[in-house]
Design a protein around this motif. Sequence first.
Motif: not given
Length: 110
Positions: A73-82
């Motif tokens: 999760r990023d700061e906005t709460g969206a899931w980001v691929d890692q």
Amino acid sequence: ASPIGVNSFLWRASLDTISFMPLASADPFGGVLITDWYSAPETPGERMKLTVYILDRQLRADGIRVAAFKQRRDETGAWVDQPVEPAVATRIEDAILTRARQLRVSSSAS
């Protein structure tokens, strides 16, 4: 005759090994298991998903391949691929192979 199209020990071992994750799809004829996203209680801001491919009717080390996907999760709460360390998939493959060998030994002992 086995009702599944792949090695039954690898199939059962795969199900056992990833049983802590929710299963999204299981194709015993094609030998593909796909999990849904899973977040460990200790890392709620991170989640993983696995695809397990059983590639052979024989119980062989190269008969299994795991693809692992990770998001954070990023700061906005969206899931980001890692990126996922290759060692993660290898550890899961090794755990499945170890379990498959245990299943084969216990089945021949009975």
